[in-house]
Write a protein that holds these residues in place. Structure first.
Motif, PDB file in Angstrom:
ATOM      1  N   ALA A  67       0.830  -1.205   0.000  1.00  0.00           N
ATOM      2  CA  ALA A  67       0.000   0.000   0.000  1.00  0.00           C
ATOM      3  C   ALA A  67       0.864   1.255   0.000  1.00  0.00           C
ATOM      4  O   ALA A  67       0.576   2.213  -0.725  1.00  0.00           O
ATOM      5  N   VAL A  68       1.944   1.254   0.793  1.00  0.00           N
ATOM      6  CA  VAL A  68       2.838   2.412   0.822  1.00  0.00           C
ATOM      7  C   VAL A  68       3.533   2.573  -0.533  1.00  0.00           C
ATOM      8  O   VAL A  68       3.615   3.678  -1.077  1.00  0.00           O
ATOM      9  N   LEU A  69       4.024   1.461  -1.090  1.00  0.00           N
ATOM     10  CA  LEU A  69       4.693   1.508  -2.390  1.00  0.00           C
ATOM     11  C   LEU A  69       3.755   2.040  -3.476  1.00  0.00           C
ATOM     12  O   LEU A  69       4.122   2.934  -4.251  1.00  0.00           O
ATOM     13  N   PHE A  70       2.534   1.516  -3.535  1.00  0.00           N
ATOM     14  CA  PHE A  70       1.589   1.966  -4.552  1.00  0.00           C
ATOM     15  C   PHE A  70       1.160   3.410  -4.325  1.00  0.00           C
ATOM     16  O   PHE A  70       0.866   4.124  -5.287  1.00  0.00           O
ATOM     17  N   SER A  71       1.132   3.852  -3.083  1.00  0.00           N
ATOM     18  CA  SER A  71       0.848   5.256  -2.823  1.00  0.00           C
ATOM     19  C   SER A  71       1.879   6.131  -3.521  1.00  0.00           C
ATOM     20  O   SER A  71       1.530   7.120  -4.172  1.00  0.00           O
ATOM     21  N   GLY A  72       3.146   5.750  -3.402  1.00  0.00           N
ATOM     22  CA  GLY A  72       4.204   6.491  -4.085  1.00  0.00           C
ATOM     23  C   GLY A  72       4.091   6.412  -5.591  1.00  0.00           C
ATOM     24  O   GLY A  72       4.295   7.408  -6.295  1.00  0.00           O
ATOM     25  N   ILE A  73       3.753   5.225  -6.096  1.00  0.00           N
ATOM     26  CA  ILE A  73       3.576   5.056  -7.549  1.00  0.00           C
ATOM     27  C   ILE A  73       2.431   5.930  -8.047  1.00  0.00           C
ATOM     28  O   ILE A  73       2.559   6.629  -9.063  1.00  0.00           O
ATOM     29  N   PHE A  74       1.308   5.914  -7.334  1.00  0.00           N
ATOM     30  CA  PHE A  74       0.162   6.730  -7.752  1.00  0.00           C
ATOM     31  C   PHE A  74       0.505   8.218  -7.710  1.00  0.00           C
ATOM     32  O   PHE A  74       0.105   8.973  -8.599  1.00  0.00           O
ATOM     33  N   LEU A  75       1.242   8.638  -6.688  1.00  0.00           N
ATOM     34  CA  LEU A  75       1.661  10.038  -6.618  1.00  0.00           C
ATOM     35  C   LEU A  75       2.536  10.392  -7.815  1.00  0.00           C
ATOM     36  O   LEU A  75       2.332  11.425  -8.460  1.00  0.00           O
TER      37      LEU A  75
ATOM     38  N   LEU B 282      -3.898  -8.660   3.156  1.00  0.00           N
ATOM     39  CA  LEU B 282      -3.247  -8.622   1.841  1.00  0.00           C
ATOM     40  C   LEU B 282      -4.276  -8.693   0.713  1.00  0.00           C
ATOM     41  O   LEU B 282      -4.183  -7.947  -0.268  1.00  0.00           O
ATOM     42  N   ILE B 283      -5.261  -9.533   0.858  1.00  0.00           N
ATOM     43  CA  ILE B 283      -6.306  -9.651  -0.165  1.00  0.00           C
ATOM     44  C   ILE B 283      -7.091  -8.340  -0.269  1.00  0.00           C
ATOM     45  O   ILE B 283      -7.333  -7.826  -1.367  1.00  0.00           O
ATOM     46  N   CYS B 284      -7.471  -7.778   0.876  1.00  0.00           N
ATOM     47  CA  CYS B 284      -8.249  -6.525   0.874  1.00  0.00           C
ATOM     48  C   CYS B 284      -7.457  -5.363   0.287  1.00  0.00           C
ATOM     49  O   CYS B 284      -7.984  -4.590  -0.523  1.00  0.00           O
ATOM     50  N   VAL B 285      -6.196  -5.248   0.680  1.00  0.00           N
ATOM     51  CA  VAL B 285      -5.348  -4.187   0.130  1.00  0.00           C
ATOM     52  C   VAL B 285      -5.104  -4.445  -1.357  1.00  0.00           C
ATOM     53  O   VAL B 285      -5.211  -3.540  -2.187  1.00  0.00           O
ATOM     54  N   GLY B 286      -4.782  -5.683  -1.705  1.00  0.00           N
ATOM     55  CA  GLY B 286      -4.486  -6.031  -3.096  1.00  0.00           C
ATOM     56  C   GLY B 286      -5.644  -5.765  -4.038  1.00  0.00           C
ATOM     57  O   GLY B 286      -5.441  -5.253  -5.144  1.00  0.00           O
ATOM     58  N   LEU B 287      -6.861  -6.107  -3.611  1.00  0.00           N
ATOM     59  CA  LEU B 287      -8.031  -5.845  -4.457  1.00  0.00           C
ATOM     60  C   LEU B 287      -8.199  -4.352  -4.707  1.00  0.00           C
ATOM     61  O   LEU B 287      -8.449  -3.925  -5.833  1.00  0.00           O
ATOM     62  N   ASN B 288      -8.073  -3.566  -3.648  1.00  0.00           N
ATOM     63  CA  ASN B 288      -8.191  -2.115  -3.805  1.00  0.00           C
ATOM     64  C   ASN B 288      -7.123  -1.582  -4.743  1.00  0.00           C
ATOM     65  O   ASN B 288      -7.422  -0.808  -5.659  1.00  0.00           O
ATOM     66  N   LEU B 289      -5.868  -1.975  -4.524  1.00  0.00           N
ATOM     67  CA  LEU B 289      -4.778  -1.471  -5.358  1.00  0.00           C
ATOM     68  C   LEU B 289      -4.935  -1.906  -6.807  1.00  0.00           C
ATOM     69  O   LEU B 289      -4.629  -1.135  -7.723  1.00  0.00           O
ATOM     70  N   ALA B 290      -5.430  -3.121  -7.016  1.00  0.00           N
ATOM     71  CA  ALA B 290      -5.640  -3.602  -8.382  1.00  0.00           C
ATOM     72  C   ALA B 290      -6.691  -2.757  -9.101  1.00  0.00           C
ATOM     73  O   ALA B 290      -6.486  -2.346 -10.252  1.00  0.00           O
ATOM     74  N   PHE B 291      -7.792  -2.480  -8.430  1.00  0.00           N
ATOM     75  CA  PHE B 291      -8.837  -1.683  -9.075  1.00  0.00           C
ATOM     76  C   PHE B 291      -8.430  -0.221  -9.212  1.00  0.00           C
ATOM     77  O   PHE B 291      -8.770   0.421 -10.210  1.00  0.00           O
ATOM     78  N   PHE B 292      -7.691   0.331  -8.240  1.00  0.00           N
ATOM     79  CA  PHE B 292      -7.168   1.692  -8.395  1.00  0.00           C
ATOM     80  C   PHE B 292      -6.278   1.746  -9.633  1.00  0.00           C
ATOM     81  O   PHE B 292      -6.395   2.645 -10.467  1.00  0.00           O
ATOM     82  N   SER B 293      -5.374   0.781  -9.741  1.00  0.00           N
ATOM     83  CA  SER B 293      -4.421   0.748 -10.865  1.00  0.00           C
ATOM     84  C   SER B 293      -5.138   0.584 -12.196  1.00  0.00           C
ATOM     85  O   SER B 293      -4.807   1.247 -13.178  1.00  0.00           O
ATOM     86  N   PHE B 294      -6.106  -0.326 -12.233  1.00  0.00           N
ATOM     87  CA  PHE B 294      -6.871  -0.560 -13.452  1.00  0.00           C
ATOM     88  C   PHE B 294      -7.600   0.714 -13.880  1.00  0.00           C
ATOM     89  O   PHE B 294      -7.608   1.061 -15.063  1.00  0.00           O
TER      90      PHE B 294
ATOM     91  N   PHE C  65     -19.441  -3.624 -11.107  1.00  0.00           N
ATOM     92  CA  PHE C  65     -19.867  -4.378  -9.925  1.00  0.00           C
ATOM     93  C   PHE C  65     -18.673  -4.991  -9.211  1.00  0.00           C
ATOM     94  O   PHE C  65     -18.629  -5.036  -7.984  1.00  0.00           O
ATOM     95  N   GLY C  66     -17.674  -5.441  -9.972  1.00  0.00           N
ATOM     96  CA  GLY C  66     -16.445  -5.957  -9.366  1.00  0.00           C
ATOM     97  C   GLY C  66     -15.732  -4.876  -8.579  1.00  0.00           C
ATOM     98  O   GLY C  66     -15.276  -5.107  -7.451  1.00  0.00           O
ATOM     99  N   LEU C  67     -15.630  -3.691  -9.165  1.00  0.00           N
ATOM    100  CA  LEU C  67     -14.992  -2.559  -8.493  1.00  0.00           C
ATOM    101  C   LEU C  67     -15.732  -2.211  -7.204  1.00  0.00           C
ATOM    102  O   LEU C  67     -15.109  -2.044  -6.143  1.00  0.00           O
TER     103      LEU C  67
END
Length: 152
Positions: free
Chosen positions: A13-21, A79-91, A130-132
């Protein structure tokens, strides 16, 4: 000073926060360049959305990191909860960037759904949304529940 031991969910989550920024900053440059060359001083609709959404998902990912850090649930659930969020944010960000590059629409929900020269089936958009909704609301709700247990 010894580094703090963090779970994989928190680290991601911290890494992806930096990537998104960083993506938000890059798309900000893209947006500025489009504004400069536009007679209306405007960037393409989805260039603007890609820029803004990236900057909004950066702190959202940090909030997920904090929730996962305090969560009393298992590391796998976090990990699953964070991963799902990060995957949909990224998508979402990737889709906005793609529409900005292709300049194929100003509304990805307008029918027929366009992706470049291709038309996407309406059911694909419905399933994706609906998945999102399920992944983001469910994943964040579960993390919130785990953090509530950890904080109180």
């Amino acid at each position: 000073m010894q580094p703090m031991e963090l779970s994989l969910a928190v680290k991601l989550a911290v890494l992806f926060s930096g990537i998104f920024l960083w993506v938000g900053m890059l798309t900000g440059v893209w947006k500025y360049l489009e504004i400069r060359k536009s007679p209306q001083s405007r960037a393409h609709y989805y260039v603007d959305i890609a820029h803004r959404s990236s900057l909004l998902y950066a702190p959202a990912a940090l909030i997920l990191a904090v929730l996962a850090y305090y969560s009393q649930l298992s590391e796998w659930i976090n990990l699953i909860c964070v991963g799902l969020n990060l995957a949909f944010f990224s998508f979402s960000i990737a889709a906005y960037i793609l529409h900005g590059l292709l300049k194929d629409t100003t509304n990805q929900f307008r029918k027929p759904h366009q992706l470049g020269k291709f038309q996407l089936p309406g059911v694909l958009m419905t399933v994706a949304m609906f998945g999102l909704i399920l992944a983001e609301l469910g994943g964040t709700g579960i993390l919130l529940w785990g953090a509530l247990q950890g904080l109180f």
